[in-house]
Design an enzyme around this catalytic site. Structure first.
Site, PDB file in Angstrom:
ATOM      1  CG  ASP A  39      32.019  35.587  57.421  1.00 33.77           C
ATOM      2  OD1 ASP A  39      31.971  35.960  58.604  1.00 33.77           O
ATOM      3  OD2 ASP A  39      32.855  36.023  56.604  1.00 33.77           O
ATOM      4  CG  ASP A  62      29.031  41.324  49.449  1.00 34.19           C
ATOM      5  OD1 ASP A  62      28.967  42.134  50.399  1.00 34.19           O
ATOM      6  OD2 ASP A  62      29.482  41.641  48.329  1.00 34.19           O
ATOM      7  CE1 TYR A 158      32.812  49.653  63.868  1.00 35.05           C
ATOM      8  CE2 TYR A 158      33.070  50.749  65.988  1.00 35.05           C
ATOM      9  CZ  TYR A 158      32.740  49.625  65.250  1.00 35.05           C
ATOM     10  OH  TYR A 158      32.325  48.490  65.900  1.00 35.05           O
ATOM     11  CE  LYS A 162      29.337  48.727  64.172  1.00 37.51           C
ATOM     12  NZ  LYS A 162      28.615  47.488  63.808  1.00 37.51           N
TER      13      LYS A 162
END
Length: 264
Positions: A39, A62, A158, A162
């Site tokens: 993370d 990252d 979004y 996806k």
């Protein structure tokens, strides 16, 4: 020992400092895997790794940066001698009506959700394939969304990103199979889960004027879901364990809906 036992395997989970990723890290660890919590949020990632106990660890990642991926994959192999499971979970959602979408927000979602996943697949395959640093094959699990399968308002970009995750998954699975990498590549489509991101989405829907209130937005999701409830972190985490395990040994190039039937 069962087909779901992951003892002796190493899993790297991106975006694992909170939310779905944290739940997936816990589920993989419970199944026996050694987990590398990856993370940008170093302090939170370290806390999650510590909460898992044992040999689990955290690494800075990252997902939009290739050198960062190279370092994270190398760290996983250096620490455990292998990399068997990669979960590309890191993602970002910025709500907007398509008539008002901000180009900067589009770039952010493309960078994290599409570029980040593509780089994860790249370095997962390069590490797991024959001749790679780990070289023992494995399983890559990408996190798409029910938004890739339905036309839900307020999340156009979004949804598009996806959908791209789904296509990346299927092409990567085909290539990995044809080239004899020994790596299975699958994705899951989570339904709405009341994590910080999921709760924020409900608030956004009301702010955009699409629903009277956040509760109304949540109610609309539940109404569209045959099983009649929101998803839980554990629902998604268990699906990841399944796809990572030998129970899914003949499963690749698939998208597994974990949405209570919402996207059918």
């Amino acid at each position: 020992m069962t087909v779901f036992d992951l003892t002796g395997r190493t899993a790297l989970v991106t975006g694992a400092a909170q939310g779905l990723g944290e739940g997936m890290a816990h589920a993989l660890a419970a199944a026996g895997a050694t987990v590398v919590v990856a993370d940008l949020q170093d302090e939170l990632a370290a806390q999650v790794a510590e909460s898992l106990g044992g040999a689990h660890s955290a690494v800075h990642l990252d997902v939009t940066d290739e050198p960062s991926w190279e370092a994270a994959a190398a760290a996983a192999v250096e620490r455990t001698g292998r990399l068997d499971i990669l979960v590309n979970n890191a993602g970002v959602e910025i709500s907007s009506l398509i008539a008002d979408v901000d180009p900067a927000d589009i770039r952010t979602m493309l960078d994290v959700n599409v570029l980040g996943t593509a780089l994860g697949i790249k370095h997962g395959l390069r590490t797991m394939r024959p001749g790679g640093a780990a070289g023992q094959g494995g399983s890559i699990i990408n996190i798409s969304s029910v938004a890739a399968t339905i036309a839900f308002p307020g999340i156009p970009i979004y949804s598009a990103t996806k959908s791209a995750v789904d296509r990346l998954t299927r092409v990567a699975a085909m290539e990995a199979g044809k080239l004899g990498y020994g790596v299975r590549v699958n994705c899951i489509y989570p339904g709405l889960v009341p994590t910080a991101m999921g709760t924020g989405l409900a608030v956004d829907m009301a702010t955009l004027g699409l629903f009277e209130s956040p509760d109304a937005a949540v109610g609309a999701v539940i109404e569209q879901t045959p099983l009649g409830r929101l998803g839980e972190v554990g629902d998604m985490a268990d699906a990841v364990v399944f796809l990572a395990s030998d129970a899914a040994r003949f499963v690749t190039g698939t998208g597994l809906s974990v949405d209570g039937g919402m996207g059918m």
